[in-house]
Motif scaffolding. Structure first.
Motif, PDB file in Angstrom:
ATOM      1  N   ASP A 147       9.574  -1.698   2.311  1.00 58.48           N
ATOM      2  CA  ASP A 147      10.284  -0.479   2.745  1.00 58.48           C
ATOM      3  C   ASP A 147       9.273   0.320   3.243  1.00 58.48           C
ATOM      4  OD1 ASP A 147      12.668  -1.451   2.493  1.00 58.48           O
ATOM      5  OD2 ASP A 147      13.018  -0.415   0.543  1.00 58.48           O
ATOM      6  N   HIS A 148       7.912   0.321   3.060  1.00 56.69           N
ATOM      7  CA  HIS A 148       6.901   1.325   3.256  1.00 56.69           C
ATOM      8  C   HIS A 148       5.471   0.728   3.817  1.00 56.69           C
ATOM      9  CE1 HIS A 148       9.503   3.579   0.302  1.00 56.69           C
ATOM     10  NE2 HIS A 148       8.994   4.640   0.939  1.00 56.69           N
ATOM     11  N   LEU A 149       5.720  -0.531   4.559  1.00 51.55           N
ATOM     12  CA  LEU A 149       4.592  -1.191   5.163  1.00 51.55           C
ATOM     13  C   LEU A 149       3.885  -0.017   6.101  1.00 51.55           C
ATOM     14  CD1 LEU A 149       5.994  -4.574   6.037  1.00 51.55           C
ATOM     15  CD2 LEU A 149       4.630  -4.167   4.273  1.00 51.55           C
ATOM     16  N   HIS A 150       4.449   0.555   6.577  1.00 52.62           N
ATOM     17  CA  HIS A 150       3.809   1.597   7.413  1.00 52.62           C
ATOM     18  C   HIS A 150       2.725   2.552   6.703  1.00 52.62           C
ATOM     19  CE1 HIS A 150       7.229   3.797   6.036  1.00 52.62           C
ATOM     20  NE2 HIS A 150       6.655   4.903   6.347  1.00 52.62           N
ATOM     21  N   LEU A 151       2.996   2.887   5.611  1.00 59.35           N
ATOM     22  CA  LEU A 151       2.144   3.367   4.663  1.00 59.35           C
ATOM     23  C   LEU A 151       0.799   2.388   4.147  1.00 59.35           C
ATOM     24  CD1 LEU A 151       4.506   5.556   2.495  1.00 59.35           C
ATOM     25  CD2 LEU A 151       3.430   6.233   4.817  1.00 59.35           C
ATOM     26  N   ARG A 152       0.893   1.329   4.589  1.00 56.70           N
ATOM     27  CA  ARG A 152      -0.100   0.393   4.209  1.00 56.70           C
ATOM     28  C   ARG A 152      -0.220   0.350   2.631  1.00 56.70           C
ATOM     29  NH1 ARG A 152      -5.171   1.745   7.765  1.00 56.70           N
ATOM     30  NH2 ARG A 152      -5.716  -0.500   7.262  1.00 56.70           N
ATOM     31  N   PRO A 153       0.681   0.025   1.995  1.00 57.50           N
ATOM     32  CA  PRO A 153       0.636  -0.015   0.316  1.00 57.50           C
ATOM     33  C   PRO A 153      -0.446  -0.795  -0.114  1.00 57.50           C
ATOM     34  CG  PRO A 153       2.199  -1.573   1.194  1.00 57.50           C
ATOM     35  CD  PRO A 153       1.867  -0.654   2.528  1.00 57.50           C
ATOM     36  N   SER A 154      -1.146  -0.523  -0.921  1.00 57.53           N
ATOM     37  CA  SER A 154      -2.329  -0.854  -1.586  1.00 57.53           C
ATOM     38  C   SER A 154      -1.774  -1.767  -3.084  1.00 57.53           C
ATOM     39  CB  SER A 154      -3.484  -0.069  -1.969  1.00 57.53           C
ATOM     40  OG  SER A 154      -2.872   0.814  -3.041  1.00 57.53           O
ATOM     41  N   LEU A 155      -2.940  -2.540  -3.444  1.00 63.11           N
ATOM     42  CA  LEU A 155      -2.534  -3.169  -4.760  1.00 63.11           C
ATOM     43  C   LEU A 155      -2.463  -2.148  -5.926  1.00 63.11           C
ATOM     44  CD1 LEU A 155      -2.387  -5.258  -6.935  1.00 63.11           C
ATOM     45  CD2 LEU A 155      -4.981  -5.517  -6.781  1.00 63.11           C
ATOM     46  N   ALA A 156      -3.143  -0.937  -5.917  1.00 59.58           N
ATOM     47  CA  ALA A 156      -2.981  -0.074  -6.894  1.00 59.58           C
ATOM     48  C   ALA A 156      -1.645   0.715  -6.697  1.00 59.58           C
ATOM     49  CB  ALA A 156      -4.135   1.115  -6.650  1.00 59.58           C
ATOM     50  N   ASP A 157      -1.300   0.748  -5.406  1.00 59.14           N
ATOM     51  CA  ASP A 157       0.275   1.530  -5.329  1.00 59.14           C
ATOM     52  C   ASP A 157       1.292   0.763  -6.016  1.00 59.14           C
ATOM     53  OD1 ASP A 157      -0.845   3.607  -3.528  1.00 59.14           O
ATOM     54  OD2 ASP A 157      -0.742   2.499  -1.919  1.00 59.14           O
ATOM     55  N   MET A 158       1.355  -0.551  -5.993  1.00 60.56           N
ATOM     56  CA  MET A 158       2.265  -1.287  -6.202  1.00 60.56           C
ATOM     57  C   MET A 158       2.278  -1.431  -7.584  1.00 60.56           C
ATOM     58  SD  MET A 158       2.060  -4.420  -3.303  1.00 60.56           S
ATOM     59  CE  MET A 158       3.401  -5.281  -4.139  1.00 60.56           C
ATOM     60  N   ALA A 159       1.011  -1.565  -8.301  1.00 61.75           N
ATOM     61  CA  ALA A 159       0.828  -1.662  -9.717  1.00 61.75           C
ATOM     62  C   ALA A 159       1.382  -0.296 -10.472  1.00 61.75           C
ATOM     63  CB  ALA A 159      -0.553  -1.750 -10.103  1.00 61.75           C
ATOM     64  N   GLU A 160       1.149   0.763  -9.734  1.00 60.08           N
ATOM     65  CA  GLU A 160       1.646   2.143 -10.353  1.00 60.08           C
ATOM     66  C   GLU A 160       3.234   2.268 -10.188  1.00 60.08           C
ATOM     67  OE1 GLU A 160       1.087   6.874  -9.254  1.00 60.08           O
ATOM     68  OE2 GLU A 160      -0.030   5.511  -7.825  1.00 60.08           O
ATOM     69  N   ARG A 161       3.925   1.549  -9.367  1.00 60.50           N
ATOM     70  CA  ARG A 161       5.211   1.457  -9.277  1.00 60.50           C
ATOM     71  C   ARG A 161       5.957   0.754 -10.348  1.00 60.50           C
ATOM     72  NH1 ARG A 161       7.861   4.935  -5.617  1.00 60.50           N
ATOM     73  NH2 ARG A 161       6.052   5.485  -4.577  1.00 60.50           N
ATOM     74  N   GLU A 162       5.106  -0.188 -11.022  1.00 61.96           N
ATOM     75  CA  GLU A 162       5.730  -0.961 -12.221  1.00 61.96           C
ATOM     76  C   GLU A 162       5.016  -0.304 -13.434  1.00 61.96           C
ATOM     77  OE1 GLU A 162       8.131  -2.468 -11.987  1.00 61.96           O
ATOM     78  OE2 GLU A 162       8.108  -3.585  -9.858  1.00 61.96           O
ATOM     79  N   ALA A 163       4.251   0.644 -13.311  1.00 62.88           N
ATOM     80  CA  ALA A 163       3.587   1.409 -14.562  1.00 62.88           C
ATOM     81  C   ALA A 163       2.642   0.297 -15.265  1.00 62.88           C
ATOM     82  CB  ALA A 163       4.547   1.920 -15.482  1.00 62.88           C
ATOM     83  N   MET A 164       1.921  -0.421 -14.430  1.00 64.92           N
ATOM     84  CA  MET A 164       1.011  -1.518 -15.255  1.00 64.92           C
ATOM     85  C   MET A 164      -0.330  -1.150 -14.495  1.00 64.92           C
ATOM     86  SD  MET A 164       2.810  -5.147 -14.639  1.00 64.92           S
ATOM     87  CE  MET A 164       4.739  -5.580 -14.723  1.00 64.92           C
ATOM     88  N   SER A 165      -1.397  -1.747 -15.097  1.00 65.64           N
ATOM     89  CA  SER A 165      -2.824  -1.768 -14.812  1.00 65.64           C
ATOM     90  C   SER A 165      -2.586  -2.904 -13.531  1.00 65.64           C
ATOM     91  CB  SER A 165      -3.704  -2.026 -15.780  1.00 65.64           C
ATOM     92  OG  SER A 165      -3.388  -3.537 -16.370  1.00 65.64           O
ATOM     93  N   VAL A 166      -3.728  -2.677 -12.904  1.00 67.41           N
ATOM     94  CA  VAL A 166      -3.881  -3.573 -11.701  1.00 67.41           C
ATOM     95  C   VAL A 166      -4.115  -4.775 -12.186  1.00 67.41           C
ATOM     96  CG1 VAL A 166      -5.634  -3.949  -9.699  1.00 67.41           C
ATOM     97  CG2 VAL A 166      -4.878  -1.548 -10.109  1.00 67.41           C
ATOM     98  N   ARG A 167      -4.804  -5.106 -13.110  1.00 69.40           N
ATOM     99  CA  ARG A 167      -5.191  -6.505 -13.525  1.00 69.40           C
ATOM    100  C   ARG A 167      -3.733  -7.192 -14.259  1.00 69.40           C
ATOM    101  NH1 ARG A 167      -9.652  -8.030 -18.462  1.00 69.40           N
ATOM    102  NH2 ARG A 167      -9.202 -10.331 -18.307  1.00 69.40           N
ATOM    103  N   THR A 168      -3.161  -6.434 -14.982  1.00 66.72           N
ATOM    104  CA  THR A 168      -1.765  -7.057 -15.315  1.00 66.72           C
ATOM    105  C   THR A 168      -0.830  -7.208 -14.481  1.00 66.72           C
ATOM    106  OG1 THR A 168      -2.108  -5.607 -17.527  1.00 66.72           O
ATOM    107  CG2 THR A 168       0.091  -6.458 -17.069  1.00 66.72           C
TER     108      THR A 168
END
Length: 332
Positions: A233-254
């Motif tokens: 829904d937010h491709l225009h914001l160019r979501p990063s790996l960190a953005d996605m991890a934050e949405r799930e309250a996880m570390s980037v590695r996890t």
């Protein structure tokens, strides 16, 4: 007299052998048979053929009553070989039986040839796969390598596309390969409509992992589903790996580890696929400029969009738009 009865349609021949997997035969008919143009007219004619017309056994208690012989291969523009039970019989270095070799020799040089699952063994024996990167079912990979060590086998992907010759890993990936061919012929919008009508995902990249050890959970229990939904829904914001991890309250590695477990690919690769799919959709369905499409799809700049489209599709965005919309618009 031609066995194909609808002039002007793309002719698809499904070549079956005794012990065929009926689900793989049905996949081809279902996917290509659902393709319609804007006037709801079919774009493919699909026929089943065998070495001899008549009853063909399957790997179940079902049988197929096949109306056409190998003559259908000579008129086909696409030929698909589903797997058959006999493919699993280990007969190293045995040549094709003369009747089968003669049937496959009928396939025109311009026709597209595809296999599903262990149908790749037959194409390999007939010489179609020489010089190609191919796949087959992961359980049969060792046997394939022993029989055809000169062929570049990748057992970790869903399907491969070498231009004229394509291979799918097995069963469900036959759906992915069929949609890929439809997308190549008629664009993402047409393929997506077929996927919606068939209730399957519109696009799984050929390079996606063939075998995911942890079964993909349903969306409500998925550890990464919310992040994927948000990113789409937010491709225009160019979501990063960190953005996605934050949405799930996880570390980037996890998050990266769980994402791979659930999808078979990295978050970065998945994001790039979604961006490209969005760009293709906008090129086909809108009159937006390339700069606007680059923004909406999350590529940022027109230069980046052109680079990605050319790398993936081999053409410029304007050439892609002309092919699937028939518009004579200026270079975008």
């Amino acid at each position: 007299m031609s066995v194909f009865t609808r002039p002007g349609l793309h002719r698809v021949a499904v070549f079956v052998r005794h012990g065929v997997l009926p689900i793989e035969t049905g996949i081809v008919h279902r996917m290509f048979g659902r393709v319609r143009d804007a006037d709801d007219q079919p774009l493919y004619e699909v026929l089943t053929c065998a070495l001899e017309p008549g009853v063909v056994t399957t790997d179940t208690d079902l049988t197929l009553n096949v109306r056409h012989g190998p003559e259908a291969l000579a008129e086909a523009q696409t030929v698909v070989l589903p797997a058959a039970e006999e493919d699993y019989v280990e007969r190293p270095h045995d040549p094709l039986v003369p009747e089968l070799a003669a049937a496959l020799a009928r396939i025109p040089g311009h026709a597209r040839v595809a296999s599903i699952c262990t149908g790749a063994f037959v194409l390999a024996a007939a010489g179609f796969l020489d010089g190609c990167r191919v796949t087959t079912h992961w359980l049969s990979a060792g046997y394939f390598r022993a029989m055809y060590p000169h062929i570049d086998l990748d057992p970790d992907v869903l399907y491969t596309d070498n231009g004229r010759v394509l291979t799918a890993a097995g069963v469900a990936s036959g759906i992915d390969l069929s949609l890929h061919m439809i997308r190549t012929d008629h664009g993402a919008s047409v393929a997506n409509e077929v996927a919606r009508n068939t209730v399957v995902p519109p696009h799984r990249d050929g390079g996606q992992a063939q075998y995911i050890r942890r079964p993909v959970p349903d969306p409500e229990r998925s550890a990464t589903a919310r992040a994927r939904s948000w990113a789409l829904d937010h491709l225009h914001l160019r979501p990063s790996l960190a953005d996605m991890a934050e949405r799930e309250a996880m570390s980037v590695r996890t998050f990266t580890r769980r994402f791979r477990e659930e999808t078979g690919m990295s978050p970065g690769r998945w994001i790039n696929e979604q961006k490209l799919d969005r760009a293709r959709q906008l090129l086909e369905e809108s009159d937006l400029s390339v700069d606007r499409i680059a923004h909406e799809a999350g590529f940022g700049t027109a230069v980046s969009l052109r680079q990605h489209v050319h790398a993936e599709l081999g053409v410029s965005p304007s050439a892609y738009r002309r092919t699937f919309r028939g518009t004579p618009d200026a270079e975008v």
